[in-house]
Design an enzyme around this catalytic site. Sequence first.
Site, mmCIF file in Angstrom:
data_model
loop_
_atom_site.group_PDB
_atom_site.id
_atom_site.type_symbol
_atom_site.label_atom_id
_atom_site.label_comp_id
_atom_site.label_asym_id
_atom_site.label_seq_id
_atom_site.Cartn_x
_atom_site.Cartn_y
_atom_site.Cartn_z
ATOM 1 N N HIS A 90 0.872 -1.179 0.000
ATOM 2 C CA HIS A 90 0.000 0.000 0.000
ATOM 3 C C HIS A 90 0.900 1.217 0.000
ATOM 4 C CE1 HIS A 90 -3.645 -2.262 1.054
ATOM 5 N NE2 HIS A 90 -2.831 -2.995 1.784
ATOM 6 N N TYR A 150 5.733 -1.403 4.128
ATOM 7 C CA TYR A 150 6.146 -2.344 3.069
ATOM 8 C C TYR A 150 7.658 -2.564 3.139
ATOM 9 C CZ TYR A 150 6.742 -4.222 -1.703
ATOM 10 O OH TYR A 150 7.074 -4.998 -2.800
ATOM 11 N N ALA A 152 9.522 -2.293 5.719
ATOM 12 C CA ALA A 152 9.800 -3.115 6.909
ATOM 13 C C ALA A 152 9.639 -4.598 6.573
ATOM 14 C CB ALA A 152 8.873 -2.723 8.052
#
Length: 268
Positions: A90, A150, A152
């Site tokens: 996202h 994302y 991470a």
Amino acid sequence: MQLHEARVVLTGASGGIGMEIASALCAAGARVLAVARHQESLLPLLVRYPQNLHWVAADLTLSFDRHKVLAAVEAIGGINLLINAAGVNHFAMLEQLDDSDINAMLAVNVSAPICMTKLLLPQLKQADSAMVVNVGSTYGSIGYPGYASYCATKFALRGFSEALRRELADTRVSVLYVAPRATRTSMNSAAAQALNDALKANVDDPKTVASAVLHAIAGDHRDLYLGWPERFFVRLNSLLPNLVDRGLRKQLPLIRRLSHKPENEQKP
Ligand SMILES: NC(=O)c1ccc[n+]([C@@H]2O[C@H](COP(=O)([O-])OP(=O)(O)OC[C@H]3O[C@@H](n4cnc5c(N)ncnc54)[C@H](OP(=O)(O)O)[C@@H]3O)[C@@H](O)[C@H]2O)c1
């Protein structure tokens, strides 16, 4: 690995990159268990390669469904290649994300490939030679604004791949970590595409990514970073992160503006 001898579990097989990998593997003579929740996009390939390709319906965030994949593997007598390509993303500033979006990214991008690998390792270890392929991202090496969660997950997947490779060093199972750059698939929202356009970012065709992945598998490579200058920026970020901080600071107003734009005002 000889591709025509590959017996494969491929997650994310219904997606832009996964489907091209499935197609290229089948064309090379491999047998592929295509794992995904949805079958529609795979139908033409299932018709074209009825001997090579089989769909296993599974939501990888569910333990029950991951065990369905294991049962399918046992039914075909084992595998020698696991490709973890499923993923969700996202593009949004952290405060814009719902907890459910964050948890979905962690579940699909991190927990699922780790648990799937753990479940299938005994099968992989039985093969004469086997490989686990984890599909990460350039964002698994460069922390990028608008993609904090994302990033991470992909940093985690890269760490998992490195540690697992070392853990399996005295076995016949190798680990390949793949880091595509932006790729033209439905994973990228209109906002993410608008950002790529505004930054004139290179965007790869999923066929190109699939072909590089197959080449890396056939060559028993340990990692694959796609694209120039992205490979250079990965190296620069690890050596001189302050320099990258300054470059990305300049992009921040644009990233913030595009991430806040309502979907119907964004380019397709
Ligand atoms: N596109 C890019 O710009 C880009 C760049 C770098 C790295 N990558 C990475 O490349 C991989 C493939 O991306 P893509 O661009 O091909 O994405 P995509 O077209 O959006 O496909 C995503 C795939 O993940 C599967 N998936 C999502 N949630 C799932 C769940 N809960 N259970 C099972 N499967 C699930 C989807 O299958 P169903 O919906 O059918 O279940 C689909 O097959 C991802 O790991 C992504 O992070 C992509």
